[in-house]
Design a protein around this motif. Structure first.
Motif, mmCIF file in Angstrom:
data_model
loop_
_atom_site.group_PDB
_atom_site.id
_atom_site.type_symbol
_atom_site.label_atom_id
_atom_site.label_comp_id
_atom_site.label_asym_id
_atom_site.label_seq_id
_atom_site.Cartn_x
_atom_site.Cartn_y
_atom_site.Cartn_z
ATOM 1 N N GLU A 18 -1.836 15.677 -5.861
ATOM 2 C CA GLU A 18 -3.272 15.812 -5.690
ATOM 3 C C GLU A 18 -3.656 15.074 -4.410
ATOM 4 N N LEU A 19 -4.262 15.775 -3.454
ATOM 5 C CA LEU A 19 -4.662 15.098 -2.219
ATOM 6 C C LEU A 19 -5.567 13.927 -2.575
ATOM 7 N N GLY A 20 -5.277 12.770 -1.975
ATOM 8 C CA GLY A 20 -6.076 11.572 -2.260
ATOM 9 C C GLY A 20 -5.446 10.658 -3.293
ATOM 10 N N SER A 21 -4.423 11.155 -3.991
ATOM 11 C CA SER A 21 -3.833 10.295 -5.036
ATOM 12 C C SER A 21 -3.118 9.097 -4.417
ATOM 13 N N GLY A 22 -2.391 9.334 -3.330
ATOM 14 C CA GLY A 22 -1.709 8.231 -2.647
ATOM 15 C C GLY A 22 -2.720 7.300 -1.998
ATOM 16 N N MET A 40 0.839 -1.206 0.000
ATOM 17 C CA MET A 40 0.000 0.000 0.000
ATOM 18 C C MET A 40 0.873 1.255 0.000
ATOM 19 N N VAL A 41 1.900 1.269 0.843
ATOM 20 C CA VAL A 41 2.755 2.460 0.949
ATOM 21 C C VAL A 41 3.594 2.643 -0.321
ATOM 22 N N ARG A 42 4.046 1.555 -0.902
ATOM 23 C CA ARG A 42 4.814 1.688 -2.155
ATOM 24 C C ARG A 42 3.927 2.248 -3.275
ATOM 25 N N ALA A 43 2.715 1.707 -3.382
ATOM 26 C CA ALA A 43 1.806 2.190 -4.434
ATOM 27 C C ALA A 43 1.465 3.660 -4.213
ATOM 28 N N ALA A 44 1.214 4.019 -2.955
ATOM 29 C CA ALA A 44 0.877 5.409 -2.633
ATOM 30 C C ALA A 44 2.046 6.328 -2.981
ATOM 31 N N SER A 45 3.255 5.882 -2.642
ATOM 32 C CA SER A 45 4.439 6.706 -2.906
ATOM 33 C C SER A 45 4.599 6.943 -4.400
ATOM 34 N N ASN A 46 4.472 5.871 -5.173
ATOM 35 C CA ASN A 46 4.590 6.026 -6.626
ATOM 36 C C ASN A 46 3.536 6.986 -7.159
ATOM 37 N N ALA A 47 2.314 6.858 -6.648
ATOM 38 C CA ALA A 47 1.233 7.729 -7.121
ATOM 39 C C ALA A 47 1.480 9.191 -6.754
ATOM 40 N N MET A 48 2.220 9.418 -5.666
ATOM 41 C CA MET A 48 2.526 10.789 -5.242
ATOM 42 C C MET A 48 3.810 11.302 -5.894
ATOM 43 N N GLY A 49 4.370 10.537 -6.807
ATOM 44 C CA GLY A 49 5.585 10.987 -7.490
ATOM 45 C C GLY A 49 6.846 10.819 -6.654
ATOM 46 N N LEU A 50 6.812 9.893 -5.708
ATOM 47 C CA LEU A 50 7.988 9.656 -4.865
ATOM 48 C C LEU A 50 8.723 8.404 -5.334
ATOM 49 N N LYS A 51 10.008 8.360 -5.010
ATOM 50 C CA LYS A 51 10.807 7.185 -5.389
ATOM 51 C C LYS A 51 11.078 6.302 -4.176
ATOM 52 N N ILE A 52 10.835 5.000 -4.341
ATOM 53 C CA ILE A 52 11.190 4.035 -3.294
ATOM 54 C C ILE A 52 12.709 3.876 -3.325
ATOM 55 N N PHE A 53 13.331 3.921 -2.139
ATOM 56 C CA PHE A 53 14.801 3.905 -2.104
ATOM 57 C C PHE A 53 15.365 2.558 -2.546
ATOM 58 N N SER A 54 14.793 1.475 -2.038
ATOM 59 C CA SER A 54 15.299 0.145 -2.420
ATOM 60 C C SER A 54 14.304 -0.530 -3.351
ATOM 61 N N ALA A 55 14.033 0.125 -4.465
ATOM 62 C CA ALA A 55 12.930 -0.304 -5.333
ATOM 63 C C ALA A 55 13.152 -1.684 -5.940
ATOM 64 N N GLY A 90 -2.222 9.215 4.455
ATOM 65 C CA GLY A 90 -2.960 10.485 4.469
ATOM 66 C C GLY A 90 -2.116 11.606 5.051
ATOM 67 N N ALA A 91 -1.425 11.299 6.148
ATOM 68 C CA ALA A 91 -0.564 12.302 6.778
ATOM 69 C C ALA A 91 0.563 12.699 5.828
ATOM 70 N N LEU A 92 1.125 11.717 5.145
ATOM 71 C CA LEU A 92 2.229 12.002 4.222
ATOM 72 C C LEU A 92 1.777 12.958 3.117
ATOM 73 N N GLU A 93 0.572 12.761 2.620
ATOM 74 C CA GLU A 93 0.064 13.677 1.582
ATOM 75 C C GLU A 93 0.056 15.113 2.101
#
Ligand SMILES: *Cc1c(COP(=O)(O)O)cnc(C)c1O
Length: 387
Positions: free
Chosen positions: A371-375, A279-294, A357-360
């Motif tokens: 966009e709020l809610g994308s993650g 869930m957190v990986r998908a949310a991060s990608n949707a928010m334009g973030l990069k997973i460090f150990s992808a 939600g907090a991260l957004e």
């Protein structure tokens, strides 16, 4: 403004199990009594099931590093050649420990954020290496190492395998007896949901035999002495009795979650971490973030790279100031560059959604375009598919 509830979202210490906290508060027994011996024996038996091994489990009153030091002290003699798999701060801890015991240390190294392959080990290891030390999951980078691959590669050799699974146990599937892992190490403040202060490890027959001839000094961390006393339901010295009571309660919780089967409860806990991590990986990608150990992410935690122009320390501060929640910064030279959100132990769907939600909000507040809610939407979709 809203109240701040104060979630602990770090990969150790982790959020505490309420029933374990209550068990601690009520634990007043003396450690040389029949009552405590029964509790201690029960916890050692439960830990065998939790680890999934027929090997004896040793419980130590120390943080996780104590069991790491015990492995080095008990399995080696000064001057021994050993191999360390290192791709982060905890791999470096093995290097430091091994050197401090006078060992001749070779390192198979990968950059932070990557894993070490079996091929890399194969290229460096020789029959002279007495022990290979590695992490199952490198908590400083969020990478998962290939314990099964390395264990199977070492089968039939004289090199013992010691795995720091302090964030690996309860988040990763292991079959250590079939693979041939000689020592696997866990800690109380990680997936087993109790405060810091206990370390545990399962030790193979091969490792017990090696200890008959090794020469490095050991006193408090003498595993053979601890095994002898453990068989009688006792620790060699005064154990953290309240933590033992807490751990017993945590094992009961997992057994209960597993419908009376502790191994099933452990599987549920692993699934739980896997789903939260996805869930957190998908949310991060949707928010334009990069997973460090992808390329090899673990389920214990997710390390996320701070967006360009944003210091991860400000993300950590945002979580604390706005939501009372604690996430982990990068360790050492990774400080400021990445942040880490934990999934190991007592985190459920709601905790995971809350963290996303907090991260957004925190990122939006720091000027990251999203966009709020994308993650949240991406996380919801993962949950719908997986659960
Ligand atoms: C938490 C952790 C440890 C142990 O640290 P202590 O502070 O000694 O409990 C060791 N290795 C890994 C991978 C960890 O995550």
């Amino acid at each position: 403004m809203m109240i701040r509830k104060g979630r602990l979202l770090t990969p150790g210490p982790t959020q505490l199990l309420p029933s374990a906290q209550l068990a601690m508060a009520g634990a007043t027994m003396h450690h040389r009594t029949a009552e405590f011996r029964a509790l201690y024996s029960k916890v050692l038996a439960d830990l065998k099931v939790f680890v999934g091994t027929g090997n004896d489990v040793i419980l130590l009153t120390s943080s996780g590093t104590g069991a790491m030091e015990a492995s080095v002290a008990n399995l080696t003699s000064p001057g021994d050649k050993v191999m360390v798999v290192s791709a982060g701060k905890f791999g470096e801890r093995w290097e430091g420990l091994a050197k401090s015991y006078g060992l001749n240390v070779d390192v198979v190294r990968s950059p932070y954020g990557e894993t070490v392959t079996v091929q890399q080990v194969r290229e460096k290891i020789t029959a002279e290496h007495k022990v290979l030390f590695m992490q199952a999951t490198e908590s400083s980078t969020g990478a998962r190492h290939d314990v099964e691959g390395i264990a199977r590669f070492l089968q039939g050799s004289n090199t013992l395998l010691v795995v720091d699974a302090i964030t690996g146990l309860g988040t990763t599937r292991f079959n250590i007896d079939a693979w041939g892992v000689d020592i696997i190490i866990g800690g109380s403040q990680k997936a087993v949901m109790v405060p810091p202060g206990l370390a545990y490890c399962a030790v193979s027959e091969r490792a017990w035999q090696r200890m008959e001839t090794t020469k490095n000094p050991r006193y408090y961390f003498d595993l053979r002495k601890e095994r002898k006393n453990g068989a009688k339901g006792e620790a060699s010295y005064t154990p953290a009795t309240a933590l033992v009571a807490a751990l017993s309660s945590a094992m009961d919780y997992l057994r209960d979650q597993g419908g009376g089967d502790l191994a099933a409860g452990r599987e549920l806990l692993i699934n739980n971490a896997e789903i939260a991590a996805a869930m957190v990986r998908a949310a991060s990608n949707a928010m334009g973030l990069k997973i460090f150990s992808a390329s090899s992410p673990c389920a214990a935690l997710t390390a996320i790279t701070a967006p360009p122009g944003i210091d991860s320390s400000d993300i950590v501060k945002g979580f604390r100031n706005q939501f009372g929640s604690v996430i982990a910064n990068g360790q050492g030279e990774m400080k400021g560059q990445l942040f880490r959100i934990a999934h190991l132990g007592y985190y459920d769907y709601a905790d995971t959604i809350a963290a996303i939600g907090a991260l957004e909000h925190v990122l939006a507040g720091l000027g990251h375009k999203l966009e709020l809610g994308s993650g949240l939407r991406a996380a919801q979709e993962v949950y719908a598919q997986r659960a």
